[in-house]
Design a protein around this motif. Structure first.
Motif, PDB file in Angstrom:
ATOM      1  N   SER A 320      41.931  28.087  40.071  1.00 32.32           N
ATOM      2  CA  SER A 320      40.626  28.678  40.349  1.00 32.32           C
ATOM      3  C   SER A 320      40.764  30.193  40.391  1.00 32.32           C
ATOM      4  CB  SER A 320      40.102  28.178  41.694  1.00 32.32           C
ATOM      5  OG  SER A 320      39.025  28.968  42.143  1.00 32.32           O
ATOM      6  N   THR A 321      39.769  30.893  39.894  1.00 35.61           N
ATOM      7  CA  THR A 321      39.823  32.363  39.918  1.00 35.61           C
ATOM      8  C   THR A 321      39.377  32.933  41.260  1.00 35.61           C
ATOM      9  OG1 THR A 321      37.574  32.577  39.026  1.00 35.61           O
ATOM     10  CG2 THR A 321      39.397  32.482  37.434  1.00 35.61           C
ATOM     11  N   CYS A 322      39.005  32.076  42.193  1.00 40.08           N
ATOM     12  CA  CYS A 322      38.553  32.550  43.502  1.00 40.08           C
ATOM     13  C   CYS A 322      39.689  33.215  44.276  1.00 40.08           C
ATOM     14  CB  CYS A 322      38.022  31.387  44.338  1.00 40.08           C
ATOM     15  SG  CYS A 322      36.465  30.705  43.754  1.00 40.08           S
ATOM     16  N   LYS A 323      39.383  34.317  44.909  1.00 42.51           N
ATOM     17  CA  LYS A 323      40.311  34.890  45.870  1.00 42.51           C
ATOM     18  C   LYS A 323      40.476  33.900  47.031  1.00 42.51           C
ATOM     19  CE  LYS A 323      39.214  39.812  45.104  1.00 42.51           C
ATOM     20  NZ  LYS A 323      38.629  41.043  45.704  1.00 42.51           N
ATOM     21  N   SER A 324      41.507  34.105  47.806  1.00 41.94           N
ATOM     22  CA  SER A 324      41.694  33.277  48.998  1.00 41.94           C
ATOM     23  C   SER A 324      40.662  33.667  50.053  1.00 41.94           C
ATOM     24  CB  SER A 324      43.094  33.484  49.568  1.00 41.94           C
ATOM     25  OG  SER A 324      43.181  34.757  50.191  1.00 41.94           O
ATOM     26  N   PRO A 325      40.437  32.825  51.065  1.00 36.13           N
ATOM     27  CA  PRO A 325      39.517  33.213  52.140  1.00 36.13           C
ATOM     28  C   PRO A 325      39.891  34.537  52.807  1.00 36.13           C
ATOM     29  CG  PRO A 325      39.911  30.867  52.230  1.00 36.13           C
ATOM     30  CD  PRO A 325      40.838  31.414  51.177  1.00 36.13           C
ATOM     31  N   GLN A 326      41.190  34.806  52.987  1.00 29.53           N
ATOM     32  CA  GLN A 326      41.583  36.090  53.568  1.00 29.53           C
ATOM     33  C   GLN A 326      41.044  37.248  52.744  1.00 29.53           C
ATOM     34  OE1 GLN A 326      45.655  37.625  55.134  1.00 29.53           O
ATOM     35  NE2 GLN A 326      45.682  38.231  52.975  1.00 29.53           N
ATOM     36  N   GLN A 327      41.252  37.173  51.450  1.00 29.11           N
ATOM     37  CA  GLN A 327      40.857  38.283  50.583  1.00 29.11           C
ATOM     38  C   GLN A 327      39.342  38.369  50.433  1.00 29.11           C
ATOM     39  OE1 GLN A 327      44.343  39.386  50.939  1.00 29.11           O
ATOM     40  NE2 GLN A 327      43.201  40.631  49.487  1.00 29.11           N
ATOM     41  N   MET A 328      38.666  37.227  50.394  1.00 27.10           N
ATOM     42  CA  MET A 328      37.196  37.241  50.369  1.00 27.10           C
ATOM     43  C   MET A 328      36.649  37.874  51.641  1.00 27.10           C
ATOM     44  SD  MET A 328      35.680  33.801  48.650  1.00 27.10           S
ATOM     45  CE  MET A 328      36.093  33.269  46.995  1.00 27.10           C
ATOM     46  N   ASN A 561      29.047  32.433  41.816  1.00 28.07           N
ATOM     47  CA  ASN A 561      29.596  32.722  40.494  1.00 28.07           C
ATOM     48  C   ASN A 561      28.758  33.713  39.691  1.00 28.07           C
ATOM     49  OD1 ASN A 561      31.615  29.939  39.250  1.00 28.07           O
ATOM     50  ND2 ASN A 561      31.593  30.898  41.246  1.00 28.07           N
ATOM     51  N   SER A 562      27.883  34.458  40.379  1.00 22.70           N
ATOM     52  CA  SER A 562      27.137  35.513  39.696  1.00 22.70           C
ATOM     53  C   SER A 562      28.098  36.616  39.247  1.00 22.70           C
ATOM     54  CB  SER A 562      26.088  36.112  40.627  1.00 22.70           C
ATOM     55  OG  SER A 562      26.721  36.809  41.698  1.00 22.70           O
ATOM     56  N   HIS A 563      27.612  37.537  38.417  1.00 24.43           N
ATOM     57  CA  HIS A 563      28.453  38.643  37.963  1.00 24.43           C
ATOM     58  C   HIS A 563      28.968  39.449  39.156  1.00 24.43           C
ATOM     59  CE1 HIS A 563      30.000  41.837  35.422  1.00 24.43           C
ATOM     60  NE2 HIS A 563      29.332  42.717  36.138  1.00 24.43           N
ATOM     61  N   LYS A 564      28.087  39.694  40.116  1.00 24.37           N
ATOM     62  CA  LYS A 564      28.491  40.468  41.286  1.00 24.37           C
ATOM     63  C   LYS A 564      29.513  39.701  42.124  1.00 24.37           C
ATOM     64  CE  LYS A 564      26.537  43.562  44.747  1.00 24.37           C
ATOM     65  NZ  LYS A 564      25.275  44.131  45.296  1.00 24.37           N
ATOM     66  N   ILE A 568      33.518  40.817  43.124  1.00 26.13           N
ATOM     67  CA  ILE A 568      33.963  40.989  44.506  1.00 26.13           C
ATOM     68  C   ILE A 568      34.887  39.869  44.970  1.00 26.13           C
ATOM     69  CG2 ILE A 568      33.152  41.083  46.909  1.00 26.13           C
ATOM     70  CD1 ILE A 568      30.589  42.409  45.816  1.00 26.13           C
ATOM     71  N   LEU A 569      34.625  38.641  44.538  1.00 26.07           N
ATOM     72  CA  LEU A 569      35.263  37.472  45.142  1.00 26.07           C
ATOM     73  C   LEU A 569      36.265  36.749  44.246  1.00 26.07           C
ATOM     74  CD1 LEU A 569      32.089  35.935  46.836  1.00 26.07           C
ATOM     75  CD2 LEU A 569      33.771  37.498  47.838  1.00 26.07           C
ATOM     76  N   HIS A 570      36.439  37.214  43.026  1.00 25.78           N
ATOM     77  CA  HIS A 570      37.346  36.516  42.106  1.00 25.78           C
ATOM     78  C   HIS A 570      38.488  37.435  41.691  1.00 25.78           C
ATOM     79  CE1 HIS A 570      34.843  32.816  41.256  1.00 25.78           C
ATOM     80  NE2 HIS A 570      34.018  33.575  41.965  1.00 25.78           N
ATOM     81  N   THR A 571      39.534  36.827  41.139  1.00 22.86           N
ATOM     82  CA  THR A 571      40.750  37.588  40.834  1.00 22.86           C
ATOM     83  C   THR A 571      41.421  37.024  39.587  1.00 22.86           C
ATOM     84  OG1 THR A 571      42.793  38.453  41.811  1.00 22.86           O
ATOM     85  CG2 THR A 571      42.241  36.155  42.305  1.00 22.86           C
TER      86      THR A 571
END
Length: 579
Positions: A320-328, A561-564, A568-571
């Motif tokens: 998943s491209t999601c950052k971890s909860p810490q980083q979010m 999963n919006s552009h914004k 901010i939330l993906h890596t």
């Protein structure tokens, strides 16, 4: 299993055939001291601290590996046994750095305890010492071989639990020491920073790279707004550092302590766990609908991510491209919340409290600076937070229970269960099922993915589509799952992987328990039970129903999963050398 009759110090007991003397003694109410032994991990009988006399045997035997048989008579406390154990520990002390007063493990050191119990003379054997080696090259872990007792527990967990195996015994004889191959610094190896070596170590030879002083300085700086957030499993571990029973839920006292430490905002990383579900669940559904890479694999555990980058660099598209909860959490603090406050993100310091040493590495990864500054400034372990509380003179067990600040302190039970293996998967299923089917699942508890087994699997019907999921904890189990993914034979659509066996409740930054406790108590299950009990008692149990998360999307992110949200939330991830 057949039973055998044995006598331990003339006490008759029945134990299962194949049991060791150590286990039989426990059944007789007798504790035999150990040092190198960790049940199921390091059973090598090397340290000789557990020696006993067996009637008819020609020499003392190691109780941790010596099997009992019918009619055996064992003596655990004879003069010869006591003298042997004492001499063994005194010889260890002769080659040991005895700066106990300033050691990170003072009052929680198995060598220190053994020395006291056996009445050892720490100066009895004086002479040459192995040349000390301190490796502080890694972002997470410091290794100080001047305090190593060569028990090899760290070597065993690195290999057996984690399938990483970057440390071992180098040289021979008096020069034997624990190190990486070719004496490489830890930072140049495939070490993932999980910290399981730290919690396995009986002494202060391994510990995290502390950031306590930096956090104190930040709190003391009037120009900085210092925000703190704690991970789910910290609340069921922290109390143990203050003498409370294993798994005590001290959430309210922890909040009170953080406020008294001087943090400007006391939030909860569980909020970001809920946010992760919104992003990760949407990403999974998009992959299913649009033919994206499957199985999709969770990205919450930084040690797992680094393990994948080293060992499966050709499979990174599955992550998943999601950052971890810490980083979010840090990213939202320095974007959304900073804008609400009208504060420059550069003037905000975000401190996370984590059960995980690898979080110290994660905060320095690339693409973790949504506001142009690091998402997270400092990551303290549960142990570091306890030290900070004690250093500040806070009487923890007498604190009242207090609530988190708003808006980033509101969370659901789904966010809370991120702290246990299977929790991320269950949290995702609570939301994904409802989104796809259009109604809540028959049960909010997805018990099939619960439990501390290394690998679990389940299948769910989402509006006629069968979705098969897998949950793995411990990197040795992750390797098994990933070998199938690489071979193209994995049957799963969605996989959760946590680097530490049992999940974050058993993280490398959690309170260190003695080998005796680890061998005789299921610590990870006890801590997990406490988290599930809190989840069960909450009215808000689904991530997508968190009103603070809903407001965040309405006011700032637009939709999952919006552009914004991606900015901010993906890596992204990077292949790394295997060795």
């Amino acid at each position: 299993m057949a039973l055998v009759n044995v006598k331990i110090n003339n006490i008759s007991v029945q134990v299962e055939e194949g049991s060791t003397i150590l286990e039989a003694a426990k059944a007789a109410g007798i504790k035999i001291p150990t040092l190198c032994y960790l049940k199921g991990v390091n059973e090598i009988g090397a340290c000789r601290v557990c020696v006993c006399e067996v009637k008819g045997a020609r020499s003392l035997v190691a109780a941790c590996v010596y099997p009992v048989n019918e009619g055996m008579e064992v003596f655990t406390n004879t003069p010869a046994v006591r003298q042997s154990r004492k001499a063994t520990v005194e010889l260890l002390l002769s080659n040991h750095n005895k700066d106990c007063l300033s050691c990170v493990r003072n009052n929680n050191c198995e060598l220190q305890t053994l020395s006291l119990e056996l009445g050892c003379d720490s100066k009895k054997y004086e002479g040459s010492k192995t040349e000390a080696q301190i490796d502080d090259s890694a972002a997470c872990v410091i290794r100080d071989n001047s305090k190593c007792v060569l028990c090899r527990r760290c070597v065993a967990v690195c290999k057996e639990y984690q399938s990483v195996a970057v440390i071992g015994a180098n040289s021979r004889g008096f020069d034997t020491h624990i190190a990486c191959a070719f004496e490489k610094p830890l930072a140049s190896t495939a070490c993932v920073g999980c910290g399981q070596c730290i919690v396995a170590c009986p002494t202060g030879a391994l510990h995290e790279k502390e950031e306590i002083d930096e956090v104190i300085d930040a709190i003391s700086n009037p120009r900085k707004r210092v925000i703190v957030g704690a991970a789910p499993s910290v609340r069921v571990g922290l109390g143990e550092e203050f003498g409370m029973p294993i798994g005590s839920n001290v959430q309210g006292k922890m909040v009170a302590a953080l406020r008294r430490l001087g943090f400007d905002d006391v939030f909860d990383v569980n909020f970001a766990a809920d946010l992760t579900i919104m992003e990760e669940g949407t990403e999974f559904l998009s992959r299913v609908k649009n033919g994206g890479t499957l199985p999709m694999i969770t990205s919450c555990s930084p040690a797992w991510i680094k393990f994948c980058e080293h060992n499966f660099p050709d499979q990174l598209d599955h992550l998943s491209t999601c950052k971890s909860p810490q980083q979010m959490f840090g990213a939202i603090c320095k974007t959304y919340y900073a804008e609400k406050l009208g504060v420059d993100p550069a003037d905000i310091v975000v401190v996370s409290i984590m059960p995980c040493t690898a979080k110290k590495f994660e905060k320095g990864r690339g693409n973790q600076n949504a506001a142009g500054v690091p998402d997270i400034d400092y990551a303290l372990t549960t142990r570091e937070l306890a030290k900070l509380i004690k250093r500040s003179g806070i009487i923890f067990d007498e604190l009242p229970d207090e609530d988190y600040d708003s808006p980033l302190g509101l969370f659901s039970g789904a966010g809370l269960i991120f702290g246990v293996t299977g929790g991320v998967m269950e949290a995702a299923l609570r939301t994904v099922y409802e989104v796809v089917v259009g109604k809540p699942a028959p049960s909010i508890d997805f018990n099939e993915v619960r439990g501390t087994e290394g690998i679990k699997e389940a299948e769910y019907d989402l509006n006629g589509k069968k979705v098969k999921v897998c949950v793995a904890s411990g990197l040795a189990n992750a390797r098994k799952v990933m070998d199938d993914v690489r071979a193209g034979v994995s049957p799963y659509d969605f996989i959760e992987i946590m680097s530490c066996p049992g999940g974050c409740v058993n993280g490398g930054g959690q309170p260190i328990k003695t080998a005796y406790e680890r061998n005789n108590k299921d610590i990870r299950t006890i801590r997990a039970k406490s988290i599930y009990e809190q989840d069960a008692n909450m009215t808000l149990r689904k991530s997508h129903e968190n009103p603070a998360v809903q407001q965040l999307y309405k006011d700032y992110l637009g939709e999952p999963n919006s552009h914004k949200a991606h900015e901010i939330l993906h890596t992204s991830y990077e292949p790394r050398q295997k060795y």
